[in-house]
Enzyme design. Structure first.
Site, PDB file in Angstrom:
ATOM      1  N   HIS A 256       0.842  -1.204   0.000  1.00 42.19           N
ATOM      2  CA  HIS A 256       0.000   0.000   0.000  1.00 42.19           C
ATOM      3  C   HIS A 256       0.874   1.249   0.000  1.00 42.19           C
ATOM      4  O   HIS A 256       2.045   1.192   0.385  1.00 42.19           O
ATOM      5  CB  HIS A 256      -0.916   0.031   1.229  1.00 42.19           C
TER       6      HIS A 256
ATOM      7  N   LYS B 186      -0.493   4.995   4.358  1.00 42.81           N
ATOM      8  CA  LYS B 186      -1.437   4.102   5.068  1.00 42.81           C
ATOM      9  C   LYS B 186      -1.009   3.945   6.515  1.00 42.81           C
ATOM     10  O   LYS B 186       0.141   3.668   6.806  1.00 42.81           O
ATOM     11  CB  LYS B 186      -1.527   2.745   4.362  1.00 42.81           C
TER      12      LYS B 186
END
Ligand SMILES: NC(=O)c1ccc[n+]([C@@H]2O[C@H](COP(=O)([O-])OP(=O)(O)OC[C@H]3O[C@@H](n4cnc5c(N)ncnc54)[C@H](OP(=O)(O)O)[C@@H]3O)[C@@H](O)[C@H]2O)c1
Length: 261
Positions: free
Chosen positions: A152, A156
């Site tokens: 990600h 995040k």
């Protein structure tokens, strides 16, 4: 609908997708420190609507004309806001991840007997079909190892992703794993009964989940790649349409939304 986390990566994507698909946005909520508080969605550069972005203390006003409250924020924000929304009798679609068990238990207690709500760590249709596919992995003989890798964007906050945790739960259930290793260093060989979940944080990646299944002489790799946050917004909007029609209070999943699909 009313959207919470309206100025965030997911909330703003969801608003744009919702407007493009003809949903009516009647409320927008952001963190009280957000510089866009009291500006309209138009002034904040999110879309061409004069809906005012308000802080969470004004949720009753923001949801007044909404059928559904859609939220992509933080675990702390959900813990404070969802009980208020449920008390007001508004249906909920929630996509936030990273809750402690205690936070999630309290939220479920506050919501489940009051309104229908969909909670999902991943609204992408492909990921939810993948959850179903993983249940077939039961048929592999002993001696096949399962590992999960997720990638990600570097902004995040939680790791591993809620989706990787959910994949881990399904695989543990069907394969009998009893513990999880979140990474290795030094003399640290894989132990029996141990599932691996590895998290990578890099650049702007919206989300990649890979399941590696390796036996002594072969390997299968199953990967889901989200091209953009629009895929989560699209799935969340399916959930909005579905939850709008539900009358029975309870916490539902995307599996319920997709039904026999
Ligand atoms: N289920 C899915 O399909 C899916 C897909 C993608 C992401 N997610 C999850 O959705 C969540 C949000 O992700 P994101 O990438 O959009 O993060 P983000 O860009 O940080 O957006 C979250 C927004 O919520 C705001 N916020 C904080 N407290 C709030 C409050 N009390 N009321 C209203 N808004 C508040 C944050 O403001 P500040 O920045 O000022 O704190 C931020 O603008 C994460 O948990 C992520 O893992 C789920």
């Amino acid at each position: 609908m009313c959207v919470a986390g309206a100025t965030g990566r997911m909330g703003s994507t969801l608003i744009r997708e919702a407007v493009a698909r003809g949903f009516r946005i009647v409320g927008a909520v952001a963190a009280k420190e957000d510089p866009n508080i009291n500006r309209t969605l138009r002034e904040a550069g999110i879309c061409d609507l004069d809906v005012r972005i308000v802080d969470p203390l004004r949720i009753p006003e923001a949801v007044k004309d909404a059928d559904v409250y859609v939220s992509f924020t933080t675990p702390e924000a959900e813990a404070a806001n969802l009980p208020v929304v449920a008390d007001l009798g508004k249906k909920i679609v929630m996509g936030t991840t990273g809750f402690t068990d205690e936070q999630m238990r309290k939220i479920k207690d506050a919501v489940s007997s009051r309104v229908p709500a969909v909670f999902s760590p991943n609204y992408a249709i492909g990921v939810n079909i993948l959850f179903r596919l993983l249940r077939m992995m039961k048929v592999f003989p002993a001696g096949y190892d399962f590992s999960i890798v997720e990638i990600h964007h570097s902004g995040k906050r939680d790791a591993p992703s809620g989706t990787a945790k959910k994949i881990g739960e399904i695989i543990s259930e069907v394969r009998g794993y009893t513990s999880i290793s979140y990474g290795r260093e030094g003399l640290n060989a894989r132990k029996p009964g141990e599932l691996e979940i590895l998290a990578v944080r890099a650049g702007g990646v919206p989300g990649v989940h890979e399941i590696i299944i390796a036996g002594p002489y072969e390997m299968i790799r199953i990967e889901h790649t989200a091209f953009s946050r629009s895929v989560f917004a699209q799935g969340a909007l399916y959930a909005v349409e579905w939850v709008y029609k539900q009358e029975r209070p309870g916490i539902y999943s995307m599996d319920d939304v997709l039904g026999g699909l």
